[in-house]
Structure formats: C-alpha cells, structure tokens
Design a protein around this motif. Sequence first.
Motif, PDB file in Angstrom:
ATOM      1  N   PRO A  28       0.839  -1.205   0.000  1.00 43.37           N
ATOM      2  CA  PRO A  28       0.000   0.000   0.000  1.00 43.37           C
ATOM      3  C   PRO A  28       0.871   1.250   0.000  1.00 43.37           C
ATOM      4  N   CYS A  29       0.556   2.184  -0.886  1.00 40.84           N
ATOM      5  CA  CYS A  29       1.275   3.462  -0.873  1.00 40.84           C
ATOM      6  C   CYS A  29       0.345   4.600  -0.494  1.00 40.84           C
ATOM      7  N   GLY A  30      -0.939   4.316  -0.388  1.00 41.33           N
ATOM      8  CA  GLY A  30      -1.897   5.306   0.074  1.00 41.33           C
ATOM      9  C   GLY A  30      -3.155   4.634   0.579  1.00 41.33           C
ATOM     10  N   VAL A  31      -3.553   4.952   1.810  1.00 40.55           N
ATOM     11  CA  VAL A  31      -4.762   4.377   2.409  1.00 40.55           C
ATOM     12  C   VAL A  31      -5.469   5.484   3.171  1.00 40.55           C
ATOM     13  N   ALA A  32      -6.792   5.554   3.031  1.00 43.39           N
ATOM     14  CA  ALA A  32      -7.523   6.604   3.751  1.00 43.39           C
ATOM     15  C   ALA A  32      -8.983   6.239   3.906  1.00 43.39           C
ATOM     16  N   ILE A  33      -9.589   6.891   4.892  1.00 44.97           N
ATOM     17  CA  ILE A  33     -11.031   6.797   5.133  1.00 44.97           C
ATOM     18  C   ILE A  33     -11.633   8.160   4.849  1.00 44.97           C
ATOM     19  N   GLY A  34     -12.850   8.181   4.331  1.00 45.76           N
ATOM     20  CA  GLY A  34     -13.544   9.438   4.065  1.00 45.76           C
ATOM     21  C   GLY A  34     -15.029   9.275   4.237  1.00 45.76           C
ATOM     22  N   ASP A  35     -15.735  10.412   4.213  1.00 43.47           N
ATOM     23  CA  ASP A  35     -17.190  10.337   4.391  1.00 43.47           C
ATOM     24  C   ASP A  35     -17.923  10.069   3.083  1.00 43.47           C
ATOM     25  N   SER A  36     -17.188   9.952   1.986  1.00 47.49           N
ATOM     26  CA  SER A  36     -17.775   9.618   0.684  1.00 47.49           C
ATOM     27  C   SER A  36     -16.718   8.865  -0.122  1.00 47.49           C
ATOM     28  N   PRO A  37     -17.126   8.141  -1.173  1.00 45.60           N
ATOM     29  CA  PRO A  37     -16.134   7.433  -1.990  1.00 45.60           C
ATOM     30  C   PRO A  37     -15.076   8.371  -2.560  1.00 45.60           C
ATOM     31  N   SER A  38     -15.496   9.542  -3.025  1.00 49.84           N
ATOM     32  CA  SER A  38     -14.537  10.470  -3.636  1.00 49.84           C
ATOM     33  C   SER A  38     -13.559  11.025  -2.609  1.00 49.84           C
ATOM     34  N   THR A  39     -14.052  11.310  -1.402  1.00 53.47           N
ATOM     35  CA  THR A  39     -13.162  11.828  -0.351  1.00 53.47           C
ATOM     36  C   THR A  39     -12.143  10.776   0.065  1.00 53.47           C
ATOM     37  N   ALA A  40     -12.607   9.546   0.278  1.00 52.31           N
ATOM     38  CA  ALA A  40     -11.690   8.467   0.645  1.00 52.31           C
ATOM     39  C   ALA A  40     -10.640   8.261  -0.444  1.00 52.31           C
ATOM     40  N   LEU A  41     -11.080   8.281  -1.701  1.00 47.83           N
ATOM     41  CA  LEU A  41     -10.165   8.056  -2.808  1.00 47.83           C
ATOM     42  C   LEU A  41      -9.151   9.192  -2.930  1.00 47.83           C
ATOM     43  N   LYS A  42      -9.625  10.432  -2.837  1.00 51.81           N
ATOM     44  CA  LYS A  42      -8.720  11.578  -2.940  1.00 51.81           C
ATOM     45  C   LYS A  42      -7.676  11.547  -1.829  1.00 51.81           C
ATOM     46  N   ARG A  43      -8.098  11.252  -0.616  1.00 48.88           N
ATOM     47  CA  ARG A  43      -7.173  11.227   0.510  1.00 48.88           C
ATOM     48  C   ARG A  43      -6.158  10.087   0.368  1.00 48.88           C
ATOM     49  N   ALA A  44      -6.610   8.940  -0.161  1.00 48.53           N
ATOM     50  CA  ALA A  44      -5.686   7.829  -0.376  1.00 48.53           C
ATOM     51  C   ALA A  44      -4.641   8.195  -1.433  1.00 48.53           C
ATOM     52  N   LEU A  45      -5.073   8.808  -2.513  1.00 50.14           N
ATOM     53  CA  LEU A  45      -4.141   9.236  -3.559  1.00 50.14           C
ATOM     54  C   LEU A  45      -3.186  10.309  -3.042  1.00 50.14           C
ATOM     55  N   ASP A  46      -3.709  11.208  -2.231  1.00 48.48           N
ATOM     56  CA  ASP A  46      -2.870  12.280  -1.673  1.00 48.48           C
ATOM     57  C   ASP A  46      -1.796  11.723  -0.745  1.00 48.48           C
ATOM     58  N   GLY A  47      -2.000  10.507  -0.252  1.00 49.23           N
ATOM     59  CA  GLY A  47      -0.994   9.894   0.607  1.00 49.23           C
ATOM     60  C   GLY A  47       0.355   9.763  -0.079  1.00 49.23           C
ATOM     61  N   ASP A  48       0.340   9.530  -1.409  1.00 47.22           N
ATOM     62  CA  ASP A  48       1.590   9.433  -2.167  1.00 47.22           C
ATOM     63  C   ASP A  48       1.246   9.363  -3.656  1.00 47.22           C
ATOM     64  N   ARG A  49       0.993  10.514  -4.256  1.00 51.72           N
ATOM     65  CA  ARG A  49       0.574  10.545  -5.655  1.00 51.72           C
ATOM     66  C   ARG A  49       1.693  10.114  -6.607  1.00 51.72           C
ATOM     67  N   VAL A  50       2.930  10.329  -6.216  1.00 50.61           N
ATOM     68  CA  VAL A  50       4.038   9.907  -7.068  1.00 50.61           C
ATOM     69  C   VAL A  50       4.049   8.378  -7.203  1.00 50.61           C
TER      70      VAL A  50
END
Length: 518
Positions: A283-305
């Motif tokens: 895993p290079c990015g993992v996150a929880i969010g209040d919506s699918p898009s928020t969770a996905l954005k936060r996971a990607l922001d964990g390490d976009r490179v």
Amino acid sequence: MSPIALLSVSDKTGLVPLAQALINELGFKIISSGGTAKLIESANLPVTRVADYTGFPEILEGRVKTLNPKIHGGILARRDKQTHLDDLKKQNINPIDLVVVNLYPFEQTISKENVSWEEAIENIDIGGPTMIRSAAKNHQDVLVVTNPNQYSNLIDAYKSKKITNELRKNYAQKAFEHTAIYDLTISKWIANQIPSKKASWFQSLPLKQELRYGENPHQKATWYGESEKGWSGANQLQGKELSTNNLLDLEAALSTLREFGYEQAMKNDSYQKAAVVIKHTNPCGVAIGDSPSTALKRALDGDRVSAFGGIIAINCPVDEAAAKELENIFIECVVAPYFDNNAKEILSKKKNLRLLELKAESIQKADKNHIRSILGGLLVQDLDEPNIDQTEWENVTKLIPTEEEINDLSFAWKIVKHIRSNAIAVASNQQSLGIGAGQMNRVGSAKIALEAAGDKAKGAVLASDGFFPFNDTVKMAADYGISSIIQPGGSIRDNDSIEACNQSGIKMVLTGKRHFLH
C-alpha cells in the motif's frame, strides 16, 4: 454387430440430442439406467435398461446397478487380446465401445446450507467413477466422455472417422481428472466434518485463463480458480486482460481494504468509506472518508508519485465524483463492489483501465488459506484476517494516547500488517502519510516512511509490524515529531525504546502480536 454405448449421466444437458445422433446417425445401440434411460425413452428412442441387459435387478435402492461383469467385462476387454475376446464369448458379454458418464452432484449437494451427513453420503457415486475409470484404462478400445461440452466434438469425430489415438488419450485424461476432482471434493468435505489432521494437501482448481506472461515477459503463467470464488467471481467491465502482476496487486489491495470492511460497507451505507492504492503489492496510500470520492482523494494524496501505475481498491460503490478523481492519473486497475452508470461512462474514456466489480459474496465463498510455493513443495497457512482486539493492547509509557491517537494507531496498525516487512507506516487523521516497506533493517523503513511524511509527521502516529531491536527508530520518530507509536513488543531491549519514548514525550502501545509479511 452394432457398436454399443453406455449412457448414465447425472447432468442430462444435451443427452437427448446425443442419443439421437448415436442411434439415428451412427448406428449405436444404447444401454442405460435410471433417469437417463427414462429421458431417452421419453424421446421415443430405443434403449436397453441395464437390469435387462445384465439379467440382474438394481438393488440396495439403486446403490448397485452397473457393478456387474457384463458391464465391466464389456468395457475392460482388450480387442487386441484373443484371450479377452474368448472370455467375452464364453460369458456371452458384448464389448462396449463408448461410455458416457457424469457423476452424482456431490459438490452441489454439500454447497447447500445445513446439508446432513446422510444426504451428502448418499450423493457419493460409486458405479459412475468405476465405469469411467474402467473405460479410461481401456481407452485404446473404449471412448469415455464425462462432460456435455464434449458431445459435439465426439459426434463430429465419429462422423468424420477421426477417432484417433490422440483423441482417445485426451478423453481418458479428462476422465481421470473428472474422477480425481470428485474424490478430492469428497475427501475434503469429510475431513472438514471430523477432527482430522491432514496428512496430505489436496487442491483442485479449474483453468481460469492462460495469462499473457508471468511477472516478466519471459515467464509463462496460468490462472486457476474456482468459479464465483474470490477473483474468479469478479466481473471485468472494461480494460485490457489482467496480468499476473495485476492479480497479485489486486490481492494485496483487497487484503488491505478488508481491514476497513469490504463486506460490511456494501450492506450498510453509513459504514466507513475506505480506499487503498497499491504499488508492487505494498500500500502506498490508504484513507477513510465520508464519501467514496473523499476516501479516494485522501488515499491518492498519501503518495501521488507512487500511485502512478498502481492498483486501487474501494470498499463502496464508485460514483461520478469518485470517477472524476481518476480522470487525470494513470492507474492499471480499479476494483470496487459496484460502479454506477455515470462512473462507468467517465472511466470508459480510459480504454486500457481495467475496472472490476467484486461482490462480497465472492470473497466469502473463497477458501481462507494462504498458499505459497517453494521449490518442491507448498506452504499453507491461515490468512492474517482482520482481527484487532484493543483489549490486548498495553500502554507502556508515562503518557497515554488520546482517543484520537488511539483511532489513528488502530488505523496505522491495520495498514502495517499489509506492508512487506520490515514495515513502517506513518498516519494521521485516518490517512497514510508515509510508508516504508521491505528494507533489510527497520530503521531504514522508518527513514523512508518519515521522509515521505515530511512536515506532516508532526503529531502523527507510527506503526511497526515487528518489535524495535534498538531505540534508533524511536529517536528518529521523535526528530520528526511523532506523537504515538504502536508495535508488537517482545524485544529484549523493549525498555530502551520505552525509555526513549518517555524522554521524548511519545506515547507507546504494545500489541503483543506481530504482522510480518514476506
């Protein structure tokens, strides 16, 4: 003398057309029993009942009907041995040229809820496997067919007079495979019903597909998997054919995501939404969010490179907003329980992107064994399933983590068990900030994770999949401003790490359980 075919099938798909072709086009006489004979008779086709042919009635409620020398003598007699032919003549036995048999539905029976021992046992076929094995052994003289999908090829071969040795051997191999799988299924089911230590490992998986290649282009690869179980039950909506590396990464993504409730999220819309980005099984990015898009954005922001060219798994339906998060990034695969029409339309523009829908039911049906090969053998272990029991945790420092820190420690602990050891995860506010994987020493993994987190590490938590042999990782964590650490404990130098935490104002929790992943 007309050739003789013995037909006795549980799966009656295509039976009548087969019998019609054998009788009307190829001049066969048919011997049959039970429901098979009844269906052939209902089509107004001539058929001789086994009991009439052998002169011996079916007994024991049908347990014994084809177990008779007139049946097995006719199947096993070699046509190139005069002594065999003399025996047939002496005993008034006709040679049987074709055996078409498939077996009682044992697997379907045991798949039912609350099936009884008695019902399962009565669905163990005895006469069928015996006829199949007899015919397959004598394949040079007897054709044996065990699957309705072979019927068309069989008839074509007869009509074109292409009953070759190669065809006979091919059918015999499939016949022995058929009975082997049947026996394995029975053996495994019985073993699961009684306290039994397995002396051998049995596994039979049908071919799913030939893969383009393995981990590298010069390696051949094949995918075997049971229908509707695990990844074999996934529905690929679009994109290129899955590769070996795709499947390995997808498995890593799903394993990580299940920590956050894949099955539960589909049943309960209010359940936490989670997203995981995987690169090379880590895993290079993992996150929880209040919506699918928020969770996905936060996971990607964990390490976009690192996310570039990765695999994404989401535990909830992908909607339009989530799909838009993927428009401008190169991703190999996305797996989720469901994609709505708007999401599919947006993602359809990325022609090579593989989209897979995987239902919770397919996960639940799959065996929970982790199987890996070594040279000349297999290693089989239980999956390291999601199971965090915070009651086993021990606070070992002067300062105690806050409720918010406990939540982040739990989050990081879920992640670190799916990172290749040595593994370190840095997280804050239910989002991964830095991950260090697979280094030869733990402080090396910590350096990678902390450098990736950078300034965001201040006030964040750090998780380690194994204990700290020295206090160097703690000192490095303090330099970056880590607030809390979670690790298994168990080192002879635990006190050194605990004291380093006390000196730096870091809280430390010991879980008493490690999560190495090799």
